[in-house]
Design an enzyme around this catalytic site. Structure first.
Site, PDB file in Angstrom:
ATOM      1  N   GLY A  93     -18.207 -25.754 -71.840  1.00 38.83           N
ATOM      2  CA  GLY A  93     -18.185 -25.485 -73.408  1.00 38.83           C
ATOM      3  C   GLY A  93     -17.319 -26.193 -74.249  1.00 38.83           C
ATOM      4  O   GLY A  93     -17.547 -26.277 -75.345  1.00 38.83           O
ATOM      5  N   LYS A 114     -12.630 -33.957 -72.497  1.00 40.97           N
ATOM      6  CA  LYS A 114     -12.399 -32.482 -72.458  1.00 40.97           C
ATOM      7  C   LYS A 114     -11.792 -32.248 -73.761  1.00 40.97           C
ATOM      8  O   LYS A 114     -10.788 -32.753 -74.343  1.00 40.97           O
ATOM      9  CB  LYS A 114     -11.352 -31.755 -71.380  1.00 40.97           C
ATOM     10  CG  LYS A 114     -11.378 -30.498 -71.176  1.00 40.97           C
ATOM     11  CD  LYS A 114     -10.503 -30.046 -69.902  1.00 40.97           C
ATOM     12  CE  LYS A 114     -10.265 -28.674 -69.563  1.00 40.97           C
ATOM     13  NZ  LYS A 114      -9.378 -28.579 -68.772  1.00 40.97           N
ATOM     14  N   ASP A 126     -14.960 -22.958 -79.832  1.00 39.91           N
ATOM     15  CA  ASP A 126     -15.073 -24.225 -80.817  1.00 39.91           C
ATOM     16  C   ASP A 126     -15.424 -25.488 -80.097  1.00 39.91           C
ATOM     17  O   ASP A 126     -15.422 -26.644 -80.764  1.00 39.91           O
ATOM     18  CB  ASP A 126     -13.861 -24.335 -81.932  1.00 39.91           C
ATOM     19  CG  ASP A 126     -12.659 -24.413 -80.901  1.00 39.91           C
ATOM     20  OD1 ASP A 126     -12.432 -24.487 -79.699  1.00 39.91           O
ATOM     21  OD2 ASP A 126     -11.511 -24.526 -81.732  1.00 39.91           O
ATOM     22  N   ARG A 177     -10.502 -36.902 -68.501  1.00 40.89           N
ATOM     23  CA  ARG A 177     -10.325 -36.592 -66.918  1.00 40.89           C
ATOM     24  C   ARG A 177     -11.365 -37.237 -65.830  1.00 40.89           C
ATOM     25  O   ARG A 177     -12.364 -37.460 -66.346  1.00 40.89           O
ATOM     26  CB  ARG A 177     -10.861 -34.914 -66.758  1.00 40.89           C
ATOM     27  CG  ARG A 177     -10.480 -34.375 -65.374  1.00 40.89           C
ATOM     28  CD  ARG A 177     -10.485 -32.981 -65.576  1.00 40.89           C
ATOM     29  NE  ARG A 177     -11.569 -32.080 -66.004  1.00 40.89           N
ATOM     30  CZ  ARG A 177     -11.607 -30.922 -66.062  1.00 40.89           C
ATOM     31  NH1 ARG A 177     -10.499 -30.012 -65.792  1.00 40.89           N
ATOM     32  NH2 ARG A 177     -13.107 -30.289 -66.313  1.00 40.89           N
ATOM     33  N   ASP A 253     -15.676 -20.698 -60.637  1.00 39.79           N
ATOM     34  CA  ASP A 253     -16.060 -22.113 -61.863  1.00 39.79           C
ATOM     35  C   ASP A 253     -14.863 -22.830 -61.710  1.00 39.79           C
ATOM     36  O   ASP A 253     -15.020 -24.025 -62.415  1.00 39.79           O
ATOM     37  CB  ASP A 253     -16.485 -21.582 -63.014  1.00 39.79           C
ATOM     38  CG  ASP A 253     -15.312 -20.731 -63.633  1.00 39.79           C
ATOM     39  OD1 ASP A 253     -15.202 -19.689 -63.117  1.00 39.79           O
ATOM     40  OD2 ASP A 253     -14.922 -20.832 -64.719  1.00 39.79           O
ATOM     41  N   ASN A 254     -13.840 -22.682 -61.251  1.00 39.62           N
ATOM     42  CA  ASN A 254     -12.372 -23.289 -61.206  1.00 39.62           C
ATOM     43  C   ASN A 254     -12.263 -24.116 -59.850  1.00 39.62           C
ATOM     44  O   ASN A 254     -11.256 -24.481 -59.618  1.00 39.62           O
ATOM     45  CB  ASN A 254     -11.397 -22.725 -61.990  1.00 39.62           C
ATOM     46  CG  ASN A 254     -11.492 -22.439 -63.039  1.00 39.62           C
ATOM     47  OD1 ASN A 254     -12.058 -23.334 -63.936  1.00 39.62           O
ATOM     48  ND2 ASN A 254     -10.868 -21.490 -63.735  1.00 39.62           N
TER      49      ASN A 254
HETATM   50  P1  AMP Z   1     -11.680 -22.005 -68.121  1.00 42.49           P
HETATM   51  O1  AMP Z   1     -11.286 -20.539 -67.925  1.00 42.49           O
HETATM   52  O2  AMP Z   1     -10.640 -22.667 -68.816  1.00 42.49           O
HETATM   53  O3  AMP Z   1     -11.865 -22.685 -66.979  1.00 42.49           O
HETATM   54  O4  AMP Z   1     -12.891 -22.009 -69.081  1.00 42.49           O
HETATM   55  C1  AMP Z   1     -14.005 -20.879 -68.784  1.00 42.49           C
HETATM   56  C2  AMP Z   1     -15.017 -21.243 -69.426  1.00 42.49           C
HETATM   57  O5  AMP Z   1     -14.840 -21.006 -71.113  1.00 42.49           O
HETATM   58  C3  AMP Z   1     -15.752 -22.565 -69.427  1.00 42.49           C
HETATM   59  O6  AMP Z   1     -17.136 -22.403 -69.539  1.00 42.49           O
HETATM   60  C4  AMP Z   1     -15.331 -23.304 -70.656  1.00 42.49           C
HETATM   61  O7  AMP Z   1     -15.995 -24.531 -71.055  1.00 42.49           O
HETATM   62  C5  AMP Z   1     -15.246 -22.153 -71.781  1.00 42.49           C
HETATM   63  N1  AMP Z   1     -14.334 -22.309 -72.853  1.00 42.49           N
HETATM   64  C6  AMP Z   1     -13.124 -22.376 -72.640  1.00 42.49           C
HETATM   65  N2  AMP Z   1     -12.572 -22.616 -73.924  1.00 42.49           N
HETATM   66  C7  AMP Z   1     -13.494 -23.014 -74.651  1.00 42.49           C
HETATM   67  C8  AMP Z   1     -13.459 -23.493 -76.175  1.00 42.49           C
HETATM   68  N3  AMP Z   1     -12.663 -23.596 -76.779  1.00 42.49           N
HETATM   69  N4  AMP Z   1     -14.832 -23.810 -76.456  1.00 42.49           N
HETATM   70  C9  AMP Z   1     -15.791 -23.455 -75.803  1.00 42.49           C
HETATM   71  N5  AMP Z   1     -15.665 -23.130 -74.520  1.00 42.49           N
HETATM   72  C10 AMP Z   1     -14.723 -22.836 -74.164  1.00 42.49           C
HETATM   73 MG    MG Z   2     -12.536 -23.776 -65.967  1.00 44.70          MG
END
Ligand code: AMP
Ligand code: MG
Length: 493
Positions: A93, A114, A126, A177, A253-254
Site C-alpha cells: 500500500g 517504501k 496515503d 529497502r 504478511d510480515n
Molecule cells: P504493516 O502493518 O506496516 O505491515 O502494513 C499492513 C498493510 O497496511 C500493508 O498492506 C501496508 O502496505 C498497508 N499500509 C500501511 N500504511 C499505509 C499507508 N500509509 N498507506 C497505504 N497503505 C498502508
Molecule cells: Mg507489513
C-alpha cells in the site's frame, strides 16, 4: 515520474513470471527531496555504479522522482493474517518494487521504495511514510545486520520535503529497502485464494528457484521447500530471542519466506528481561510478546502449509499428513537453534544435557531480579576474567546469582578451554550495543524535530560495531535512566 537512461542493471523476474500477483504502478513525485542517509557499504555489495550516489541522480531515483531505465515498477499483492484474522486484500500500500539486481555474491536482490505514494493496494492510506519510522527502520535493520541476523537492508533514507498527516502533520520520508525478496507467507495466502489454481504453483516454483534451488532435485520438492522455510524462520526467531528482539507484528504478511526479518514498524529490544514484554501499543493481548514469538512461528507456518496442500500430493489427506509431519518438527528444530545460541551466549561449545536447565535458571534469576537482558550476558564474561563485582552488582548481590555462577563456572571448566578464549568467544556473540529504546527515540527526535542528524549518526556508528566495547560509548550500553516511563511503539511508517 520521468523515464531516463541509467546505469542500473535491472531484472524484473517477479513481474515477468508472476502476472496476477502484482499491479504496475509508479511513485508520486515529491517536491524537494533531500538525501539524509546513504549506505555506501551496501551500495558496494550491490555493485551499484558510483554515478548513482555521487550525483543528484541517486536522489531522484530513491525519492521516486525518476524511473530508472530497465525498471518496471510494481506493487506486490499479498494477503495476511493480522493478529489472527485473515485479510485477503493487503499488498504494497505504500511500497514500490523497482526491480531486482544481482549483488556481489551473485544473489538477486529487490530494490524497493517504501513510502513513495499511493498504489492500487493503498486502500484508505496515503501511501506515504513519516520520516521518523523511515529512519527507525534504517537504524534497526542495519543494526540487526551488524549482529549477523538475517534482515532486509536499508540503502537510502530520504526526507521527502513534504509533510504527511498522521495524528499530527509530520515530515515525510522514503526508505530504499533491499531484500532477498519481498515474498511473504501472505503472498502465498493471496495466491492460494485466486480462482486460477495455477498461481500457487507458479509462485512456489518461482520461490524455489530464487530461494531454495537445492530442493528442485528432491523427490517432493514442494515439501522440501516448506521444510526449508520452516528451518530458516526457526533459526531467525531463535536469533531474535537471543538478542531480546521483539518484532511486535508477526502477522503472516510480515514474515518472509527467505527467513529475513522484515517490517520494522513497532519492533523494539527488551531492556529488563521479562518473557511477557510487549512494546506495541496495538498488541493489547500480548499475542506477539517476547516469549510468544516461537509459538507464533509455528502458527504462521501452519498458515503457509495450508496454501501448499494442493502442491505436496495429489491426495489431500496425504498432503496434510506430510505437511503436518514437517510442522511437528518446527518446535524441536527451533529449540535446538535456541539452545545452540544460548549455549554460545554463556560460553559453552560442548553439549551437556543439563545446559538447558542451567540457561533457564539464569533467565529465571534475570526475571526475578529485573536484570537488563543485554548486560546480563556481557557481565558474565567480565566476571570470568575476575571482575566479579560488576556482575554481582548488576544482579543486586543476589545469593541465587552467586550459586548459579558457581555452577556455571564448574560447567565452563568442563570445556577445557582457557578462560580467555571463552571470554573472547562470548564477547563476539553477546552485543554490548543494541538499539536502546531511549537512545533511538532521542536520535529520531533530533533528526525529525530539530533537523539535527548528529545523534542519529553517532548512534548508527556505535551500532555498526555491536561487540567491541569502546571508551566514550558507555552511555550507549546502558538502559534508560528513566525505566519508570514505559516504552511504547506504534505501527506504521
Ligand atoms: P504493516 O502493518 O506496516 O505491515 O502494513 C499492513 C498493510 O497496511 C500493508 O498492506 C501496508 O502496505 C498497508 N499500509 C500501511 N500504511 C499505509 C499507508 N500509509 N498507506 C497505504 N497503505 C498502508
Ligand atoms: Mg507489513
Amino acid at each position: 515520474m520521468i523515464k531516463k537512461a541509467t546505469t542500473f542493471d535491472f531484472q524484473n523476474t517477479y513481474a515477468d513470471n508472476l502476472n496476477g500477483l502484482y499491479k504496475e504502478c509508479i511513485a508520486d513525485p515529491v517536491p524537494s527531496p533531500k538525501m539524509l542517509l546513504f549506505n555506501y557499504g551496501l551500495a558496494e555489495e550491490l555493485e551499484l555504479d558510483p554515478f548513482i550516489f555521487s550525483s543528484d541522480y541517486g536522489l531522484s531515483i530513491f525519492s521516486g522522482n525518476e524511473i530508472p531505465e530497465g525498471s518496471n515498477p510494481i506493487a506486490q499483492a499479498y494477503a495476511g493474517h493480522q493478529f489472527g484474522n485473515f485479510n485477503p486484500h493487503l499488498g504494497d500500500g505504500r511500497a514500490l518494487l523497482l526491480g531486482e539486481i544481482v549483488d556481489i555474491h551473485k544473489q538477486l536482490k529487490d530494490i524497493q521504495l517504501k513510502g513513495s505514494g499511493i498504489t492500487p493496494f493503498s486502500r484508505r492510506g496515503d501511501g506515504k511514510s513519516a520520516l521518523g519510522p523511515v529512519l527507525r527502520e534504517y537504524l534497526i535493520s542495519e543494526s540487526m545486520h551488524a549482529m549477523g541476523i538475517p534482515t532486509t537492508r536499508s540503502l537510502a533514507a530520504i526526507d521527502s520535503g513534504e509533510n504527511v498527516l498522521r495524528e499530527s502533520s509530520l515530515p515525510g520520508g522514503i526508505l530504499t529497502r533491499i531484500a532477498s525478496s519481498h515474498i511473504r507467507i501472505g503472498t502465498f495466502e493471496y495466491a492460494s485464494k485466486l480462482k486460477d489454481k495455477n498461481q500457487i504453483k507458479k509462485l512456489a516454483d518461482y520461490s524455489i528457484a530464487r530461494h531454495y534451488p537445492d530442493t528442485v532435485k528432491v523427490e517432493n520438492s514442494y515439501l522440501a521447500f516448506f521444510a526449508g522455510i520452516c528451518n530458516e524462520q526457526a533459526s531467525l526467531i531463535a536469533n531474535w530471542m537471543s538478542v531480546g528482539f521483539i518484532h511486535g507484528v508477526m502477522n503472516t504478511d510480515n514474515m518472509t519466506i527467505s527467513g529475513e526479518t522484515i517490517d520494522y514498524g513497532p519492533c523494539a529490544f527488551m531492556d529488563e528481561y521479562h518473557p511477557a514484554t510487549v512494546f506495541s501499543s496495538i498488541d493489547k493481548q500480548g499475542r506477539y510478546a517476547y516469549a510468544n514469538q516461537p509459538a507464533i512461528l509455528t502458527w504462521n507456518l501452519t498458515r503457509l502449509a495450508e496454501t501448499l496442500i494442493p502442491l505436496v500430493h495429489d491426495e489431500k489427506e496425504e498432503s496434510i499428513k506430510l505437511l503436518t509431519e514437517v510442522l511437528q518438527l518446527i518446535k524441536p528444530v527451533y529449540e535446538n537453534f535456541w539452545l545452540m545460541n544460548m549455549r554460545s551466549k554463556i560460553g559453552l561449545s560442548k553439549e551437556d544435557p543439563k545446559d538447558y536447565e542451567l540457561i533457564n535458571n539464569f533467565l529465571e534469576i534475570m526475571k526475578d531480579e529485573k536484570i537488563d537482558f543485554t548486560l546480563a550476558f556481557r557481565v558474565l564474561s567480565k566476571a570470568l576474567t575476575g571482575d566479579m563485582a560488576i556482575a554481582r552488582n548488576l544482579f543486586n548481590n543476589s545469593k541465587k546469582f552467586d550459586v548459579w555462577f558457581m555452577h556455571w563456572q564448574e560447567r565452563v571448566s568442563q570445556e577445557n578451554v582457557p578462560d580467555e578464549d571463552i571470554v573472547n568467544a562470548m564477547n563476539k556473540i553477546n552485543p554490548i550495543y543494541i538499539p536502546r529504546n531511549h537512545k533511538v527515540e532521542e536520535a529520531l527526535f533530533s533528526a525529525v524535530h530539530k533537523n539535527d542528524m548528529e545523534p542519529f549518526s553517532n548512534l548508527l556508528s556505535v551500532l555498526m560495531n555491536p561487540y567491541e566495547e569502546n571508551e566514550g560509548n558507555e552511555s550507549y550500553a546502558l538502559p534508560s535512566p528513566n525505566p519508570e516511563i514505559p516504552f511504547k511503539t506504534f505501527c506504521g511508517t
